[in-house]
Write a protein that holds these residues in place. Sequence first.
Motif, PDB file in Angstrom:
ATOM      1  N   TYR A  43     106.088  50.666  97.603  1.00 20.07           N
ATOM      2  CA  TYR A  43     105.203  50.255  96.500  1.00 20.07           C
ATOM      3  C   TYR A  43     103.922  51.075  96.415  1.00 20.07           C
ATOM      4  O   TYR A  43     103.406  51.318  95.343  1.00 20.07           O
ATOM      5  CB  TYR A  43     104.828  48.774  96.644  1.00 20.07           C
ATOM      6  N   THR A  44     103.393  51.491  97.579  1.00 24.00           N
ATOM      7  CA  THR A  44     102.097  52.185  97.531  1.00 24.00           C
ATOM      8  C   THR A  44     102.289  53.692  97.484  1.00 24.00           C
ATOM      9  O   THR A  44     101.621  54.392  96.748  1.00 24.00           O
ATOM     10  CB  THR A  44     101.250  51.772  98.762  1.00 24.00           C
ATOM     11  N   LEU A  45     103.224  54.197  98.267  1.00 20.30           N
ATOM     12  CA  LEU A  45     103.444  55.654  98.316  1.00 20.30           C
ATOM     13  C   LEU A  45     104.556  56.079  97.371  1.00 20.30           C
ATOM     14  O   LEU A  45     104.819  57.264  97.213  1.00 20.30           O
ATOM     15  CB  LEU A  45     103.765  56.085  99.754  1.00 20.30           C
TER      16      LEU A  45
ATOM     17  N   ARG B   3     104.283  36.684  99.892  1.00 21.01           N
ATOM     18  CA  ARG B   3     104.273  37.212  98.518  1.00 21.01           C
ATOM     19  C   ARG B   3     105.300  36.518  97.633  1.00 21.01           C
ATOM     20  O   ARG B   3     105.324  36.708  96.445  1.00 21.01           O
ATOM     21  CB  ARG B   3     104.608  38.716  98.546  1.00 21.01           C
ATOM     22  N   THR B   4     106.218  35.763  98.246  1.00 18.47           N
ATOM     23  CA  THR B   4     107.309  35.274  97.385  1.00 18.47           C
ATOM     24  C   THR B   4     107.330  33.755  97.290  1.00 18.47           C
ATOM     25  O   THR B   4     107.935  33.213  96.415  1.00 18.47           O
ATOM     26  CB  THR B   4     108.674  35.710  98.002  1.00 18.47           C
TER      27      THR B   4
ATOM     28  N   LYS C  79     102.842  43.867  94.740  1.00 20.79           N
ATOM     29  CA  LYS C  79     103.413  44.415  95.978  1.00 20.79           C
ATOM     30  C   LYS C  79     102.547  45.512  96.615  1.00 20.79           C
ATOM     31  O   LYS C  79     102.649  45.754  97.815  1.00 20.79           O
ATOM     32  CB  LYS C  79     104.810  44.988  95.692  1.00 20.79           C
ATOM     33  N   ASP C  80     101.724  46.228  95.835  1.00 23.58           N
ATOM     34  CA  ASP C  80     100.962  47.333  96.459  1.00 23.58           C
ATOM     35  C   ASP C  80      99.582  46.873  96.942  1.00 23.58           C
ATOM     36  O   ASP C  80      98.787  47.687  97.405  1.00 23.58           O
ATOM     37  CB  ASP C  80     100.864  48.549  95.511  1.00 23.58           C
ATOM     38  N   VAL C  81      99.306  45.551  96.848  1.00 19.76           N
ATOM     39  CA  VAL C  81      98.032  45.041  97.400  1.00 19.76           C
ATOM     40  C   VAL C  81      98.279  44.641  98.861  1.00 19.76           C
ATOM     41  O   VAL C  81      99.096  43.755  99.119  1.00 19.76           O
ATOM     42  CB  VAL C  81      97.539  43.814  96.604  1.00 19.76           C
TER      43      VAL C  81
ATOM     44  N   VAL D 253     104.753  36.318  88.245  1.00 23.34           N
ATOM     45  CA  VAL D 253     103.941  37.509  88.579  1.00 23.34           C
ATOM     46  C   VAL D 253     104.758  38.460  89.450  1.00 23.34           C
ATOM     47  O   VAL D 253     104.826  39.654  89.193  1.00 23.34           O
ATOM     48  CB  VAL D 253     102.653  37.094  89.335  1.00 23.34           C
ATOM     49  N   ALA D 254     105.475  37.870  90.441  1.00 24.58           N
ATOM     50  CA  ALA D 254     106.241  38.720  91.378  1.00 24.58           C
ATOM     51  C   ALA D 254     107.286  39.532  90.619  1.00 24.58           C
ATOM     52  O   ALA D 254     107.562  40.677  90.950  1.00 24.58           O
ATOM     53  CB  ALA D 254     106.896  37.844  92.433  1.00 24.58           C
TER      54      ALA D 254
END
Length: 321
Positions: free
Chosen positions: A22-24, A60-61, A149-151, A208-209
Amino acid sequence: MNVESKIKTLTEQLNHYAHAYYTLDNPIVEDAEYDRLYRELVALETENPNLVRADSPTHRTGDVVLSGFKKYTHDYQLYSLQDAFSKEELEAFDTRVRKEIPDPEYICELKIDGLSLSLVYVNGVLETAATRGDGSIGEDITEQVKRIKDVPLVLSEPIDIVVRGEAYLPRRNFQKLNLEREEEGLPSFANPRNAAAGTLRQLDTKVVAKRGLATFLYQEASPATNDTQEEVLEYFEKLGLVVNDQRAFATDITEIWNFIEKVAALRDALPYDIDGVVIKVNQLAQQDVLGFTVKFPKWAIAYKFPAELAETEILSVDWTV
Ligand SMILES: CC(C)(CNC(=O)c1ccc(Oc2ccccc2)cc1)c1ccc2c(N)nc(N)nc2n1
């Protein structure tokens, strides 16, 4: 390996995979393998709820349906930016800066067309996420932001820090969302910014997810620990926060304008909407010399691109004249 270290290992492994994905934007494991490990962690956490870690991806879920939004009073004023719509207005900004800082170095960043948000980390753990609101009081959207997901739920260092940035909906997820809404006979969102705002106002966090929001962080709102804005952004990446890589240094309006023209040319190819370029004095000590007006920092300005005509506006224009 005892259960606690098994949970620790699984959590770190899953977070490493999620960070890469998610971030990279660089998946390093198949989805099936991620899901298998995730199910193994859920099973262990269900049997040992006291061993669930703060950085567990299962935060997160969980489907939390909130009854409403709590107000959140920011510890630090979240300022707005003064706007510029022409090169001449940028020259006037530069002249004002040079009255107090004879040789300023500027950093130019993209202005993402999303929703401004503030993240409060205590001991490196995400404690609160809130909308900017009026700059002093926003709405608590912590449960919603945990589904972005990227937080990072936990930073790479156990520090107290308040960071500010933008939540946005990548264009590909915006198009996918509007297609789904059309199929369900629901009204489509006018643009990704409205879709992001509408998503973060969802009280059912499962929604949101599903929607695939993302973030770019750009400001340390708590007293800075670095010397320049560039160092702040590099520090954010070390912490595990997502930072936009399209930025440049400039020492005069010509260099600033070159960057603006470069961004204008690549704007349509970006995977997210932007509405301008933000120019800031890079040295934080020089920012302190310039200070703030009631509403704006005097060391930053947003150059706004001419608004792109919405499809409806284009159709209503009388092109025959
Ligand atoms: C510059 C600032 C207005 C943020 N800065 C602040 O809100 C802020 C807050 C306390 C500050 O100083 C402090 C004051 C007291 C205590 C601690 C810090 C400094 C800046 C801003 C606003 C919108 C931006 C945007 N859409 N995109 C980008 N790329 N950058 C942006 N930058």
